[in-house]
Design a protein around this motif. Structure first.
Motif, PDB file in Angstrom:
ATOM      1  N   PHE A  24       0.843  -1.337   0.035  1.00 15.58           N
ATOM      2  CA  PHE A  24      -0.030  -0.110   0.085  1.00 15.58           C
ATOM      3  C   PHE A  24       0.912   1.353  -0.008  1.00 15.58           C
ATOM      4  O   PHE A  24       0.603   2.162  -0.681  1.00 15.58           O
ATOM      5  CB  PHE A  24      -0.833  -0.059   1.264  1.00 15.58           C
ATOM      6  N   LEU A  25       1.703   1.343   0.802  1.00 12.67           N
ATOM      7  CA  LEU A  25       2.838   2.485   0.901  1.00 12.67           C
ATOM      8  C   LEU A  25       3.518   2.797  -0.376  1.00 12.67           C
ATOM      9  O   LEU A  25       3.641   4.051  -0.819  1.00 12.67           O
ATOM     10  CB  LEU A  25       3.840   2.312   2.038  1.00 12.67           C
ATOM     11  N   GLY A  62      -3.023   8.161  -0.733  1.00 17.84           N
ATOM     12  CA  GLY A  62      -3.340   7.037   0.252  1.00 17.84           C
ATOM     13  C   GLY A  62      -3.367   7.337   1.630  1.00 17.84           C
ATOM     14  O   GLY A  62      -2.687   8.275   2.125  1.00 17.84           O
ATOM     15  N   LEU A  63      -4.348   6.697   2.406  1.00 18.97           N
ATOM     16  CA  LEU A  63      -4.683   6.695   3.814  1.00 18.97           C
ATOM     17  C   LEU A  63      -4.517   5.479   4.501  1.00 18.97           C
ATOM     18  O   LEU A  63      -5.364   4.655   4.312  1.00 18.97           O
ATOM     19  CB  LEU A  63      -6.089   7.259   3.977  1.00 18.97           C
ATOM     20  N   LEU A  64      -3.601   5.027   5.189  1.00 19.38           N
ATOM     21  CA  LEU A  64      -3.054   4.069   5.944  1.00 19.38           C
ATOM     22  C   LEU A  64      -3.814   4.499   7.377  1.00 19.38           C
ATOM     23  O   LEU A  64      -3.374   5.316   8.016  1.00 19.38           O
ATOM     24  CB  LEU A  64      -1.889   3.736   6.101  1.00 19.38           C
ATOM     25  N   ILE A  65      -4.844   3.171   7.777  1.00 21.19           N
ATOM     26  CA  ILE A  65      -5.348   3.444   9.053  1.00 21.19           C
ATOM     27  C   ILE A  65      -4.955   2.362  10.002  1.00 21.19           C
ATOM     28  O   ILE A  65      -5.166   1.283   9.719  1.00 21.19           O
ATOM     29  CB  ILE A  65      -6.628   3.563   8.989  1.00 21.19           C
ATOM     30  N   ALA A  66      -4.243   2.513  10.963  1.00 22.64           N
ATOM     31  CA  ALA A  66      -3.962   1.394  12.105  1.00 22.64           C
ATOM     32  C   ALA A  66      -4.761   1.537  13.123  1.00 22.64           C
ATOM     33  O   ALA A  66      -5.530   2.703  13.636  1.00 22.64           O
ATOM     34  CB  ALA A  66      -2.472   1.787  12.568  1.00 22.64           C
ATOM     35  N   GLY A  67      -5.191   0.395  13.762  1.00 17.30           N
ATOM     36  CA  GLY A  67      -6.148   0.307  14.985  1.00 17.30           C
ATOM     37  C   GLY A  67      -6.841  -0.891  14.679  1.00 17.30           C
ATOM     38  O   GLY A  67      -6.300  -1.890  14.266  1.00 17.30           O
ATOM     39  N   PRO A  68      -8.170  -0.980  15.302  1.00 15.92           N
ATOM     40  CA  PRO A  68      -8.951  -2.353  14.981  1.00 15.92           C
ATOM     41  C   PRO A  68      -9.015  -2.681  13.593  1.00 15.92           C
ATOM     42  O   PRO A  68      -9.354  -1.869  12.830  1.00 15.92           O
ATOM     43  CB  PRO A  68     -10.082  -1.742  15.779  1.00 15.92           C
ATOM     44  N   ARG A  69      -8.706  -4.082  13.545  1.00 17.37           N
ATOM     45  CA  ARG A  69      -8.920  -4.723  12.355  1.00 17.37           C
ATOM     46  C   ARG A  69     -10.332  -5.048  11.935  1.00 17.37           C
ATOM     47  O   ARG A  69     -10.528  -4.820  10.612  1.00 17.37           O
ATOM     48  CB  ARG A  69      -8.418  -6.135  12.476  1.00 17.37           C
ATOM     49  N   SER A  86      -9.636   1.461  -2.947  1.00 17.42           N
ATOM     50  CA  SER A  86      -8.218   1.329  -3.264  1.00 17.42           C
ATOM     51  C   SER A  86      -7.235   2.578  -2.807  1.00 17.42           C
ATOM     52  O   SER A  86      -6.055   2.378  -2.780  1.00 17.42           O
ATOM     53  CB  SER A  86      -7.858   1.315  -4.823  1.00 17.42           C
ATOM     54  N   LYS A  87      -7.886   3.315  -2.128  1.00 14.15           N
ATOM     55  CA  LYS A  87      -7.192   4.478  -1.317  1.00 14.15           C
ATOM     56  C   LYS A  87      -6.887   4.484  -0.017  1.00 14.15           C
ATOM     57  O   LYS A  87      -6.234   5.388   0.593  1.00 14.15           O
ATOM     58  CB  LYS A  87      -7.743   5.843  -1.636  1.00 14.15           C
ATOM     59  N   VAL A  88      -7.695   3.639   0.808  1.00 14.11           N
ATOM     60  CA  VAL A  88      -7.697   3.416   2.217  1.00 14.11           C
ATOM     61  C   VAL A  88      -7.210   2.149   2.563  1.00 14.11           C
ATOM     62  O   VAL A  88      -8.100   1.107   2.247  1.00 14.11           O
ATOM     63  CB  VAL A  88      -9.112   3.994   2.853  1.00 14.11           C
ATOM     64  N   PHE A  89      -6.509   2.020   3.418  1.00 12.71           N
ATOM     65  CA  PHE A  89      -5.899   0.693   3.832  1.00 12.71           C
ATOM     66  C   PHE A  89      -6.208   0.580   5.270  1.00 12.71           C
ATOM     67  O   PHE A  89      -5.566   1.519   5.931  1.00 12.71           O
ATOM     68  CB  PHE A  89      -4.672   0.228   3.482  1.00 12.71           C
ATOM     69  N   ILE A  90      -6.885  -0.164   5.835  1.00 11.53           N
ATOM     70  CA  ILE A  90      -6.985  -0.573   7.365  1.00 11.53           C
ATOM     71  C   ILE A  90      -6.073  -1.581   7.705  1.00 11.53           C
ATOM     72  O   ILE A  90      -6.491  -2.827   7.378  1.00 11.53           O
ATOM     73  CB  ILE A  90      -8.436  -0.612   7.842  1.00 11.53           C
ATOM     74  N   SER A  91      -5.038  -1.482   8.554  1.00 11.16           N
ATOM     75  CA  SER A  91      -4.249  -2.544   8.543  1.00 11.16           C
ATOM     76  C   SER A  91      -4.414  -3.274   9.999  1.00 11.16           C
ATOM     77  O   SER A  91      -3.823  -4.585  10.202  1.00 11.16           O
ATOM     78  CB  SER A  91      -2.528  -1.917   8.826  1.00 11.16           C
ATOM     79  N   GLY A  92      -5.237  -2.954  10.727  1.00 11.67           N
ATOM     80  CA  GLY A  92      -5.283  -3.653  11.977  1.00 11.67           C
ATOM     81  C   GLY A  92      -4.069  -2.791  13.031  1.00 11.67           C
ATOM     82  O   GLY A  92      -3.408  -2.029  12.782  1.00 11.67           O
TER      83      GLY A  92
END
Length: 197
Positions: A24-25, A62-69, A86-92
Motif C-alpha cells: 500500500f505504501l 493513500g490513507l493508511l489507518i492503524a487500529g482495530p482490524r 483502493s485509497k484507504v487501507f486498514i491494517s489493524g
C-alpha cells in the motif's frame, strides 16, 4: 504537566512491514497515516470524507489507518460511498516498531480525537521528522498543524495546505522537548497495575 512518555524505547527502526502495508505504501504518494479507533471521538466519518475530497487534487494519495482490524459496517459503507476502496487501507494493530516504521514512511500523520491530551503518537511522529495534522486540544506540541472544529471543510483545508507546501512544512517540524522519563513511565504503569492510581 510532564507527559508520561519515553523516547527510550528499545525498538530499532525501520523494520520490515507486513506485505499488505508495504504494498500500500509503495502504491500511494502522498501517504497519510492515522491511528484511528472507529468511535465517535475519533470522527472517522470526517476523516474519510475530507480525505475523499483531498483525492480530487491528489489522486495518488493513500490513507493508511492503524487500529482495530474489525471495521464497522458503517465505516465500510462510507469507504464505498466515497469510492476509497483502493485509497484507504486498514491494517489493524501494528507492533510498536512496525507502527513507528509506518509513521516514518508516511508523509503526514493525522490525529483526530480531541480528548487525547499530550499524545505519545504525536510526539513520536514529530521525533521522526514527520509533519502532524491534529485537531486542536490545547496540548499539541509547537510544530503540530492544528485544525478546529473537527469538521470536514476545516480538516480538508488544513490537509490541502500541508500537502501543497509539504517540503516547507517538513522542514519546520520540531522535536518536542520531552525528557526520556522511562522511570516515571514504568512507575505509573506499575501503580495502575496494582490499583494504586
Amino acid at each position: 504537566v510532564q507527559a508520561v512518555f519515553s523516547v527510550n524505547y528499545p525498538e530499532e527502526i525501520p523494520v520490515p512491514l507486513p506485505t499488505t502495508v508495504e504494498t500500500f505504501l509503495r502504491a500511494h504518494e502522498p501517504c497519510l497515516f492515522s491511528y484511528t479507533m472507529f468511535r465517535q471521538e475519533f470522527t472517522p466519518g470526517v476523516l474519510l470524507e475530507a480525505f475523499a475530497h483531498l483525492c480530487e487534487e491528489f489522486p495518488r494519495a493513500g490513507l493508511l489507518i492503524a487500529g482495530p482490524r474489525e471495521v464497522p459496517p458503517a465505516i465500510t459503507a462510507l469507504i464505498k460511498h466515497w469510492r476509497l476502496e483502493s485509497k484507504v487501507f486498514i491494517s489493524g494493530n501494528l507492533a510498536h516498531n512496525e507502527f513507528l516504521t509506518a509513521v516514518q514512511r508516511s508523509d503526514v500523520f493525522i490525529r483526530t480525537p480531541v480528548s487525547d491530551g499530550l499524545c505519545a503518537s504525536v510526539i513520536e511522529a514529530l521525533n521522526l521528522g514527520v509533519p502532524v495534522v491534529a485537531v486542536e486540544n490545547g496540548m499539541r506540541p509547537a510544530s503540530v498543524i492544528t485544525y478546529y472544529p473537527p469538521e470536514v471543510p476545516i480538516l480538508l483545508a488544513t490537509m490541502r495546505r500541508v500537502l501543497r507546501n509539504l517540503d516547507q512544512v517538513r522542514s519546520q517540524v520540531q522535536s518536542p522537548n520531552v525528557s526520556g522519563n522511562l522511570d516515571a513511565e514504568v512507575s505509573l504503569l506499575l501503580s495502575v497495575a496494582s490499583g494504586e492510581s
